[in-house]
Structure formats: C-alpha cells, structure tokens
Write a protein that holds these residues in place. Structure first.
Motif, PDB file in Angstrom:
ATOM      1  N   PRO A  63       0.773  -1.233   0.000  1.00  0.00           N
ATOM      2  CA  PRO A  63       0.000   0.000   0.000  1.00  0.00           C
ATOM      3  C   PRO A  63       0.815   1.301   0.000  1.00  0.00           C
ATOM      4  O   PRO A  63       0.807   2.034   0.979  1.00  0.00           O
ATOM      5  CB  PRO A  63      -0.755  -0.114   1.326  1.00  0.00           C
ATOM      6  CG  PRO A  63       0.267  -0.778   2.236  1.00  0.00           C
ATOM      7  CD  PRO A  63       1.190  -1.595   1.361  1.00  0.00           C
ATOM      8  N   PRO A  64       1.528   1.603  -1.077  1.00  0.00           N
ATOM      9  CA  PRO A  64       2.342   2.824  -1.063  1.00  0.00           C
ATOM     10  C   PRO A  64       1.494   4.084  -1.145  1.00  0.00           C
ATOM     11  O   PRO A  64       0.449   4.099  -1.803  1.00  0.00           O
ATOM     12  CB  PRO A  64       3.182   2.688  -2.334  1.00  0.00           C
ATOM     13  CG  PRO A  64       2.323   1.904  -3.258  1.00  0.00           C
ATOM     14  CD  PRO A  64       1.597   0.922  -2.381  1.00  0.00           C
ATOM     15  N   HIS A  66      11.818   2.962  -2.704  1.00  0.00           N
ATOM     16  CA  HIS A  66      13.219   2.764  -2.346  1.00  0.00           C
ATOM     17  C   HIS A  66      13.458   1.312  -1.909  1.00  0.00           C
ATOM     18  O   HIS A  66      12.528   0.499  -1.875  1.00  0.00           O
ATOM     19  CB  HIS A  66      13.671   3.769  -1.295  1.00  0.00           C
ATOM     20  CG  HIS A  66      12.778   3.840  -0.069  1.00  0.00           C
ATOM     21  ND1 HIS A  66      12.623   2.779   0.785  1.00  0.00           N
ATOM     22  CD2 HIS A  66      12.001   4.842   0.416  1.00  0.00           C
ATOM     23  CE1 HIS A  66      11.810   3.128   1.772  1.00  0.00           C
ATOM     24  NE2 HIS A  66      11.393   4.377   1.563  1.00  0.00           N
ATOM     25  N   GLY A  75      13.876  -0.041   0.857  1.00  0.00           N
ATOM     26  CA  GLY A  75      13.035  -0.497   1.973  1.00  0.00           C
ATOM     27  C   GLY A  75      11.702  -1.024   1.463  1.00  0.00           C
ATOM     28  O   GLY A  75      11.200  -2.056   1.926  1.00  0.00           O
ATOM     29  N   HIS A  76      11.137  -0.327   0.478  1.00  0.00           N
ATOM     30  CA  HIS A  76       9.879  -0.797  -0.086  1.00  0.00           C
ATOM     31  C   HIS A  76      10.048  -2.163  -0.747  1.00  0.00           C
ATOM     32  O   HIS A  76       9.130  -2.978  -0.753  1.00  0.00           O
ATOM     33  CB  HIS A  76       9.348   0.194  -1.128  1.00  0.00           C
ATOM     34  CG  HIS A  76       8.894   1.497  -0.533  1.00  0.00           C
ATOM     35  ND1 HIS A  76       9.524   2.692  -0.799  1.00  0.00           N
ATOM     36  CD2 HIS A  76       7.891   1.790   0.320  1.00  0.00           C
ATOM     37  CE1 HIS A  76       8.916   3.661  -0.133  1.00  0.00           C
ATOM     38  NE2 HIS A  76       7.924   3.148   0.559  1.00  0.00           N
ATOM     39  N   SER A 105       9.201  -4.928   1.509  1.00  0.00           N
ATOM     40  CA  SER A 105       7.764  -5.094   1.708  1.00  0.00           C
ATOM     41  C   SER A 105       7.102  -5.696   0.458  1.00  0.00           C
ATOM     42  O   SER A 105       6.230  -6.558   0.548  1.00  0.00           O
ATOM     43  CB  SER A 105       7.174  -3.731   2.052  1.00  0.00           C
ATOM     44  OG  SER A 105       5.791  -3.807   2.168  1.00  0.00           O
ATOM     45  N   LEU A 141       0.328  -6.551   6.507  1.00  0.00           N
ATOM     46  CA  LEU A 141       1.679  -6.527   7.077  1.00  0.00           C
ATOM     47  C   LEU A 141       2.245  -5.115   7.031  1.00  0.00           C
ATOM     48  O   LEU A 141       2.183  -4.456   6.000  1.00  0.00           O
ATOM     49  CB  LEU A 141       2.585  -7.477   6.282  1.00  0.00           C
ATOM     50  CG  LEU A 141       1.990  -8.873   6.086  1.00  0.00           C
ATOM     51  CD1 LEU A 141       2.905  -9.715   5.197  1.00  0.00           C
ATOM     52  CD2 LEU A 141       1.780  -9.555   7.438  1.00  0.00           C
ATOM     53  N   THR A 170       5.263  -2.226   9.127  1.00  0.00           N
ATOM     54  CA  THR A 170       6.518  -2.195   9.876  1.00  0.00           C
ATOM     55  C   THR A 170       6.247  -1.920  11.360  1.00  0.00           C
ATOM     56  O   THR A 170       5.170  -1.476  11.745  1.00  0.00           O
ATOM     57  CB  THR A 170       7.488  -1.168   9.255  1.00  0.00           C
ATOM     58  OG1 THR A 170       6.770   0.027   8.986  1.00  0.00           O
ATOM     59  CG2 THR A 170       8.039  -1.703   7.951  1.00  0.00           C
ATOM     60  N   PHE A 187       6.465  -6.261  11.155  1.00  0.00           N
ATOM     61  CA  PHE A 187       7.816  -6.829  10.999  1.00  0.00           C
ATOM     62  C   PHE A 187       8.815  -5.667  10.980  1.00  0.00           C
ATOM     63  O   PHE A 187       8.425  -4.514  10.803  1.00  0.00           O
ATOM     64  CB  PHE A 187       7.916  -7.667   9.715  1.00  0.00           C
ATOM     65  CG  PHE A 187       7.704  -6.864   8.451  1.00  0.00           C
ATOM     66  CD1 PHE A 187       6.424  -6.611   7.976  1.00  0.00           C
ATOM     67  CD2 PHE A 187       8.785  -6.356   7.738  1.00  0.00           C
ATOM     68  CE1 PHE A 187       6.225  -5.864   6.823  1.00  0.00           C
ATOM     69  CE2 PHE A 187       8.586  -5.612   6.578  1.00  0.00           C
ATOM     70  CZ  PHE A 187       7.299  -5.370   6.132  1.00  0.00           C
ATOM     71  N   LEU A 236      13.358  -2.454   6.834  1.00  0.00           N
ATOM     72  CA  LEU A 236      14.715  -2.613   6.329  1.00  0.00           C
ATOM     73  C   LEU A 236      15.463  -1.299   6.484  1.00  0.00           C
ATOM     74  O   LEU A 236      14.990  -0.253   6.024  1.00  0.00           O
ATOM     75  CB  LEU A 236      14.669  -3.012   4.853  1.00  0.00           C
ATOM     76  CG  LEU A 236      16.013  -3.036   4.129  1.00  0.00           C
ATOM     77  CD1 LEU A 236      16.935  -4.080   4.729  1.00  0.00           C
ATOM     78  CD2 LEU A 236      15.808  -3.316   2.653  1.00  0.00           C
ATOM     79  N   ALA A 272      16.385   5.771   3.898  1.00  0.00           N
ATOM     80  CA  ALA A 272      15.277   5.172   3.157  1.00  0.00           C
ATOM     81  C   ALA A 272      13.993   5.806   3.674  1.00  0.00           C
ATOM     82  O   ALA A 272      13.306   5.258   4.511  1.00  0.00           O
ATOM     83  CB  ALA A 272      15.264   3.660   3.320  1.00  0.00           C
TER      84      ALA A 272
HETATM   85  P1  ATP Z   1       8.610   6.504   3.621  1.00  0.00           P
HETATM   86  O1  ATP Z   1       8.904   6.813   5.057  1.00  0.00           O
HETATM   87  O2  ATP Z   1       9.793   6.260   2.791  1.00  0.00           O
HETATM   88  O3  ATP Z   1       7.647   7.479   3.010  1.00  0.00           O
HETATM   89  P2  ATP Z   1       6.384   4.934   4.078  1.00  0.00           P
HETATM   90  O4  ATP Z   1       6.259   3.731   4.925  1.00  0.00           O
HETATM   91  O5  ATP Z   1       5.787   6.172   4.584  1.00  0.00           O
HETATM   92  O6  ATP Z   1       7.871   5.113   3.708  1.00  0.00           O
HETATM   93  P3  ATP Z   1       4.542   4.052   2.164  1.00  0.00           P
HETATM   94  O7  ATP Z   1       4.339   4.496   0.792  1.00  0.00           O
HETATM   95  O8  ATP Z   1       3.457   4.293   3.156  1.00  0.00           O
HETATM   96  O9  ATP Z   1       5.851   4.713   2.631  1.00  0.00           O
HETATM   97  O10 ATP Z   1       5.013   2.526   2.219  1.00  0.00           O
HETATM   98  C1  ATP Z   1       4.369   1.480   1.554  1.00  0.00           C
HETATM   99  C2  ATP Z   1       4.693   0.208   2.268  1.00  0.00           C
HETATM  100  O11 ATP Z   1       6.094  -0.009   2.290  1.00  0.00           O
HETATM  101  C3  ATP Z   1       4.220   0.232   3.709  1.00  0.00           C
HETATM  102  O12 ATP Z   1       3.508  -0.945   3.965  1.00  0.00           O
HETATM  103  C4  ATP Z   1       5.480   0.300   4.501  1.00  0.00           C
HETATM  104  O13 ATP Z   1       5.344  -0.402   5.707  1.00  0.00           O
HETATM  105  C5  ATP Z   1       6.507  -0.358   3.588  1.00  0.00           C
HETATM  106  N1  ATP Z   1       7.836   0.160   3.861  1.00  0.00           N
HETATM  107  C6  ATP Z   1       8.254   1.439   3.766  1.00  0.00           C
HETATM  108  N2  ATP Z   1       9.537   1.546   4.139  1.00  0.00           N
HETATM  109  C7  ATP Z   1       9.956   0.303   4.466  1.00  0.00           C
HETATM  110  C8  ATP Z   1      11.193  -0.243   4.930  1.00  0.00           C
HETATM  111  N3  ATP Z   1      12.264   0.516   5.129  1.00  0.00           N
HETATM  112  N4  ATP Z   1      11.255  -1.578   5.146  1.00  0.00           N
HETATM  113  C9  ATP Z   1      10.183  -2.351   4.937  1.00  0.00           C
HETATM  114  N5  ATP Z   1       8.995  -1.908   4.518  1.00  0.00           N
HETATM  115  C10 ATP Z   1       8.870  -0.588   4.278  1.00  0.00           C
END
Ligand code: ATP
Ligand code: MG
Length: 775
Positions: A35-36, A43, A45-46, A49, A231, A233, A262, A265, A272
């Motif tokens: 769900p971005p 990035h 980190g995404h 996920s 799922l 973070t 979880f 990353l 990230a």
């Molecule tokens: P950012 O802080 O970079 O904006 P975000 O979590 O706000 O990241 P979202 O677009 O909401 O960005 O993220 C989409 C998905 O990716 C979410 O489910 C989030 O938990 C996961 N995600 C984001 N960053 C990480 C990471 N570093 N490791 C694992 N999953 C991540």
C-alpha cells in the motif's frame, strides 16, 4: 552461490503464522497488499515489503493487491503512481487485476464514519488543534474531556454532514473516535478520524474537503478488499489496537484482516525515507530520483542492479521482528553474485597512460583471442582484441618508485598484459614538471597469449587497450552517498553527512573496440575494475558506463590470478586450515600467533584497524575461508569483536573436522545470531544453545529463538513484578540484607533468574534488585 529464486518459502514468523491460519481454517486463502502512498519513488526499503507481500501471495496461491494509499491530497502526484507501477513490475511482480486506489473508497469510508457516530462511537470536536493536544494528556497523565465530547448523535451527524458539504474552514472541526481518554496507548485517546482540508486531490479533484486519517482509512481499505494479512513495519505496533477498534465498531465480522508487524529494512550509509529522498532531489544534491547514487529502485536500476539481485538481497535479509541495520555490503554482494554469470569480461582503461612497446613492429596489429568468461563460469564465447605498438594502461598500474607490495609495472620490471605478452619496462618519458607521460617497454614475442614458454612467473597482470583502436567513453564511478553509517541518526541535518566525492567521472576512459555500439542497459565487467552498466545517456558513438560495484572479493581474485588448478587450491585450503589450528594452539598456550605475510598480513592489518586485537586478527586472517566467512558475517552485523569472538571461540570449537563450508548454515546466519545477542534479544547461554541447533540442523537464528522461546526478558515492565515477588517470598533474607548481609545479593539474582527460566537480562535484573533493595 544461489541466485534469486523466487519465492523462497522461508520459515519466518509470518509464514509460520499464515500456515497456522490456513490450517485452523481462520482464512480460506491469503490476500496481502502493498500500500504505497504516491508521494515519492519507491526505495530499497519498499522492496522488502513488496517481495514479502507479493512473495507470500505467490507461495500460498493467493493474491496481492497494489493499493495506492492516496488519502492525503497535499503530497500525491500521478508521476509517482506511474513510477511505482513501473518499479514493481521491474522487480518482477504482478498485481493482475488487483489495482486499487484508497481514494475510490472515500464514499464508503464516510458511511462507516456515520455508523460510528450513530452508535455514539464518534463525535465532532470543535476544539483547536492546540486544545486537543493539551487535553489529550501525557504518558503519565490521563487526558481530559473537552466541551464537545458529549454532543448528541443528531448534532454530530449534522456537523459531520456540514463538514463534508464544505461549510467550514480547515482546522475548525474534526471527527474523533470516542474511545478512552485515559488509555495507556495514547493513540486510543479519542483519535482524530477525519479532518477538513480544502485541497485539490489528484484523482478526486474537488469532490472532497474532508479527508480520513491513516488509522481510520487503512484498516477499512484492507477490509473492503478482503485482505487477510495486513503486514506493516514495527512502528505501527501501537496502531494495531486502533485498527481493531475501527473494524469492531465499523461493523466488520471475522474473518477480517489482521495487522502483523515486521522490522523495517534499514541499510547503512543511506536514508530510506521518501520525504528525505525528495529533499535530496529538490535541492539538487543528486541529479534526480533515478540518480545512480539513490537507494530508490529507479536509482539502483540505473546503477546496474538487476531485479534478481534485489530479490535475492531481500531473501537474505529475511523477515524478523528485531530492529537491525543491514550493511550495504550485503546488497553489493548480491549484485556481484548475480552479475558474475551475467556480465561478460572485457577491458577498458579509466585513466590512460600511454605505453610504447619498442620491440613491437610499427605497423603491426594482431587480433588476440580473449574469452568473455572466466573458467569457473560455464559459458562460452570470445572476441578478438587488437594489440599494437601503442597501448594504454591504467595510470595507477605504473609506479616509478614502487612501494613495497606493488606488483605492477615499474622500471626494470616484467608484467603480463592480459591475453597478450609479457612486457618489461625499459624507460619513461616525462613532461617538464617531471610527470610521467609515457612508459617504454619491450615485449617477449614468445609469450604471446600471456605465458612464457620457460614457465617464468610474473606477479602482475594488467588490463590494457590498443591506443589507436580504442573507443572513447565516459565512465561514472560512484561511492556512498553519505559518509556516515546512519546519516539520519547523527546530529544535525542528514544532508550535512553527504559524501562530497560520491561521484567521479572518468571522461577520458578508453574501451576495447568490441564495445563499439554497446547498447544502453547492457552489463559488462571491466577486468580488475568492477561491474558496469551502460547508462541511458549512451549514444552509438560514445558509451556512458556507470560502475555498479567494484570487484573487491580479495580471495576470489587471488585464486583467479594464480589460475591454479583445483588440486592446488584444495592443498592451499588444507594448509590454511592447518595454519589456523596451529595459531589457535599457540593462543591457547599463551604464546604469540606468528606474524603473517603478503595478502594475509594486509587482511590482518585491516582487522586491527577495525578494532580486533593483533592476535585475533592474525587468527582470522591466516585462513582465507575463515576470513571471508568473517567478512560476510560482518555484512549482516557490523560488530567485528563480537563476530570474531563467536567465530573463533564458539563456532570453531564445535566444528570438529568439518570445514566452515560444510556447515548447514552460512555467515549470514552467524551474523544474525550475534546481532540477537548483542541487541539483548538473547542471553549468552541462550545464544550458545541456538548455535548448537544451527550447527546440527541449520536454520535461521530468529526462528530458532521463537520456536524455543529463548527471547531474553529485558523489559523492566516484565521483570519488575518478578523481582517484587521474589523479594516478597524471601522477606527474611531481605531483612537480613538490609541489616548488612549484602552478600545475599547474589542469592536474590539467582532467585529472579530462576523465576524467569534463565531468560531475564542479568544487567536489568541487577539494576532492578539494587533499586528495590537499596531504595
Ligand atoms: P517513507 O517513510 O519512505 O515514506 P512509508 O512507509 O511512509 O515510507 P509508504 O508508501 O506508506 O511509505 O510505504 C508502503 C509500504 O512499504 C508500507 O507498507 C510500509 O510499511 C513499507 N515500507 C516502507 N519503508 C519500508 C522499509 N524501510 N522496510 C520495509 N517496509 C517498508
Ligand atoms: Mg509515509
């Protein structure tokens, strides 16, 4: 080495949970989602996920939705919607027909809000944001009700309708859940569900002026779509209670989605976070979202990372609930591993120094055979490389006054030109400032191909290109974007830690002619220099190469340069292991581990710089297998002393006659284990128990810890009651201790440790006992 099989079907806690959920009939199938929020590029980190969610769907025969969480009108943009889809497809995943936009649910969400109001579970609050914050209390103080908390259902319905109709200014009213102003979980103190924003939404236009908050919206999105496992973070740990509350009172029966957290990353030397990456783009610290130094998927792609390498990296990182920081070396390791069998070997010179082979006929040009692949890659193919009297070598490969350990070209010295001849330096030409502008050599015509018939050995092998046949190219060399390991954890702004020399351009580079017309998007290895990727800026006349990663792996290089037969390598290995055993005996007897020589000495010196004692450093460096195991473990957990200790004391003792390579686990798992001990998740004794299991059966430490319930208890909240109970049951001893028998302290520690089944963190137990006994 393994490469990028997906899915892996690992044994992490999420997969275990899903198996259990399916076995118990809790859910009939698996539906996950990624769900971005479309407010930036994806990035690394995404990627974790994405691989987790899409991977689970694939493994369990379910589905994974791509859902744009576009509930915030201010930061979202169609450009990001596009780039996100492109990046997920590039990584190798497909959402099929399951593409959703949270903003499409606005109407249904508003209906749930009305249900909550009707049930008396939500109210319109007209306090200012400051008043709301003030009344919410603190961690130590409960919140207080404001003047609007007991508005009637009718009044709330009317106000909410008018909020939606656009009658009020931004910030004048909010809709709040009516939950518990004294809740320990601050998020449960009447959270805001809706706020007024007169803003244009990139998809909904001006249809809405109220927008739902994340905690209200996200669980509803999951529920509307029939998601099973939601799922996210670890930071969302506390939000789970609210997630459940909204679904409970919004009228959603089970089976319904459940949230599981979880560890996110984190990779060192980078940030990230889309917000921070956006700042780098906006203030020009990088050339754009796809700048090859960026940890974005588009940046990594342009750097030359392959989707397979990133998926394999995510596999290796695994899924746990423990906070950790992954060494960027692990990412680099993954791409090396993948390109090793994808990138043909060719030659190019970054910083050309002219060499004239005086013994070679003026007009002669020979076409020499050169293999594209080294012997250990099961691929065929070769090309012809022209050789002539005038060639270029790397400026670094020549030293007029060579320092110790420099095995390349110098006056009077003979080296090998790869695929060509052995040449000897007979002189240099200099400019008026004394700078070397040309090196003069003679060659041994009998050494054509690179070997002398008399079998004499030379130490150095250099890459080169024929000066008049080479292709001019631009080569971009990248270094870490930040010079500190955790730029966002340091003082000041994370941008203060940017590495000012993260990009070096070799604009005078020359490549062998087989690279004429190299297509953008190709991967090659320039021998001795690294893996390179042909940038989209490449034109038919002029290749532009980005260095993806250097070759580094010292031990592999030693083996290749020696070109030694398998048998010789095996003998070296055995000798190295014997040397290690001798070193260990020496240490046990209290005498010195003998000084090392050559490469092994360099390695040991580097370990000393990283904090190991001279003795430990030699012990590890004496055996190249051990050293590379150590290096790879450090890539997962960068704590040289702890890793060295576990490797040489705990693991070596359990090996018996086995080699490290025969173990059912690798350095990654050792690194993970030591990380668990170092971060306090595991006590030392429990750590040894886990290692024992790993040596016998393999497996990932985090899984073994969970399966055996070995997690150390260091949470004071959990230990305090145990301490209190022990003291209560031993009132006599407490009185004696307070009367001066302080030797009883050890007795109390023993009692508490026993009461926790040995899992109490000794440091915490000590501190709590001290506090309780001494006041
Ligand atoms: P950012 O802080 O970079 O904006 P975000 O979590 O706000 O990241 P979202 O677009 O909401 O960005 O993220 C989409 C998905 O990716 C979410 O489910 C989030 O938990 C996961 N995600 C984001 N960053 C990480 C990471 N570093 N490791 C694992 N999953 C991540
Ligand atoms: Mg976000």
């Amino acid at each position: 080495m393994s490469t990028a099989d997906k899915p892996r079907g690992g044994n992490d806690f999420i997969r275990e949970m899903i198996r259990a959920d399916l076995a118990s009939g809790k859910y009939e199938g698996v539906a996950t989602r990624f769900p971005p929020e479309p407010n930036g590029y994806l990035h690394i980190g995404h990627a974790k996920s994405i691989c987790l969610n899409f991977g689970l769907a694939e493994e369990f025969g379910g589905r994974c939705h791509l859902r744009f969480d576009d509930t915030n009108p201010n930061t979202e943009d169609p450009e990001y919607v596009e780039s996100i889809q492109r990046d997920i497809r590039w990584l190798g995943w497909d959402w099929g027909e399951h593409l959703y936009f949270a903003s499409d649910y606005f109407e249904r969400m508003a209906a749930v809000a009305v249900t909550l109001i009707e049930k008396g579970r939500a109210y319109v609050d007209s306090c200012t944001p400051e008043e709301i914050r003030e009344l919410r209390g603190t961690v130590t103080e409960p919140g207080r009700p404001g003047p609007y908390r007991d508005r009637s259902v009718e009044e709330n319905l009317d106000l909410f309708r008018r909020m939606r109709a656009g009658e009020f200014e931004d910030g004048t009213h909010v809709l709040r859940g009516k939950i518990d102003l004294a809740a320990t979980n601050m998020l449960m103190r009447d959270p805001v569900l809706y706020r007024i924003r007169h803003a244009h939404h990139y998809r909904q236009g001006d249809a809405w002026c109220i927008y739902p908050m994340y905690d209200f919206a996200h669980c509803l999105e999951d529920a509307f779509e029939g998601v099973t496992h939601s799922l996210c973070t670890l930071e969302f740990d506390n939000n789970r209670e609210l997630y459940e509350w909204v679904l409970d009172h919004g009228g959603f029966e089970r089976p319904r989605p459940e949230q599981t957290e979880f560890a996110r990353l984190n990779v060192n030397y980078t940030v990230a976070s889309k917000r921070k990456l956006l700042q780098l783009v906006q203030n020009g610290s990088v050339a754009g979202w796809d700048d090859p130094r960026m940890p974005t998927l588009s940046g990594l792609r342009r750097r030359g990372y392959t989707p397979e390498s990133i998926r394999e990296f995510c596999n290796r990182v695994g899924v746990t609930r423990t906070f950790n920081i992954i060494d960027v070396a692990l990412l680099e390791h993954s791409i090396r591993d993948d390109l090793n069998h994808k990138a043909p070997r060719v030659m190019g010179v970054l910083d050309p120094l002219e060499v004239v082979i005086e013994s070679y006929p003026e007009e002669q040009v020979e076409a020499l055979d050169a293999d594209y692949w080294p012997r250990d890659i099961p691929k065929d193919g070769s090309r012809k490389v022209p050789f002539a009297r005038r060639i270029f070598i790397e400026r670094d490969d020549f030293m007029e006054d060579p320092i110790a350990g420099f095995h390349r070209l110098a006056p009077g010295r003979e080296v090998r030109l790869r695929y060509a001849y052995l040449v000897t330096c007979v002189g240099v030409d200099k400019d008026e400032n004394g700078g070397v502008i040309r090196v003069r050599c003679t060659h041994d015509p009998a050494s054509r191909g690179g070997e002398a018939p008399d079998g004499r050995r030379v130490k150095g092998t250099l890459h080169w290109v024929a000066a008049d046949h080479a292709v001019a190219a631009e080569v971009r060399l990248y270094d870490r974007l930040f010079e500190t390991e955790r730029p966002d954890a340091e003082d000041g702004d994370f941008r203060d830690h940017l590495n000012s020399s993260s990009l070096t351009v070799a604009s005078q580079a020359r490549l062998e002619p087989s690279l004429t017309g190299l297509e953008a998007g190709s991967h090659v290895q320039l021998e001795r220099l690294g893996y390179f990727y042909a940038d989209p800026d490449t034109t038919p006349e002029r290749p532009v190469l980005n260095r993806t990663v250097t070759l580094r792996d010292t031990w592999a290089k030693v083996a290749r340069q020696g070109e030694s037969e398998v048998a010789k390598k095996a003998a070296e290995r055995t000798a190295a292991r014997e040397a290690y055993k001798a070193a260990q005996r020496a240490m046990a007897e209290g005498s010195e581990v003998p000084e090392l020589e050559g490469e092994a000495k360099d390695v040991a010196d580097a370990y000393v710089v990283r904090g190991l004692s001279e003795q430990d450093a030699r012990l590890l460096a004496v055996d190249p297998d051990l050293a590379s195991f150590f290096d790879a473990a450090l890539a997962v957990h960068d704590a040289p002393r702890s890793i060295a200790n576990w490797l040489t004391n705990e693991l070596a003792g359990r090996l018996g006659d086995r080699a490290l390579g025969d173990l059912p686990f690798g350095p990654t798992e050792l690194g993970e284990l030591v990380a668990l001990v170092d971060d306090g998740t595991l006590g030392g004794t429990a750590g040894k128990e886990v290692l024992g299991v790993m040596v016998d059966d393999g497996g990932r430490p985090a899984d073994i810890v969970e399966a055996r319930g070995l997690r150390q208890i260091s949470d004071t909240g959990a230990l305090e009651p145990v301490v209190a109970e022990v003291l209560e049951q031993n009132a006599g001893q407490v009185a004696a201790y307070r009367g001066g028998k302080t030797a009883l302290f050890g007795f109390f520690i023993g009692q508490v440790m026993r009461a926790t089944g040995g899992k109490g963190d000794p440091q915490q137990v000590k501190a709590l006992l001290k506090k309780a006994l001494d006041g």
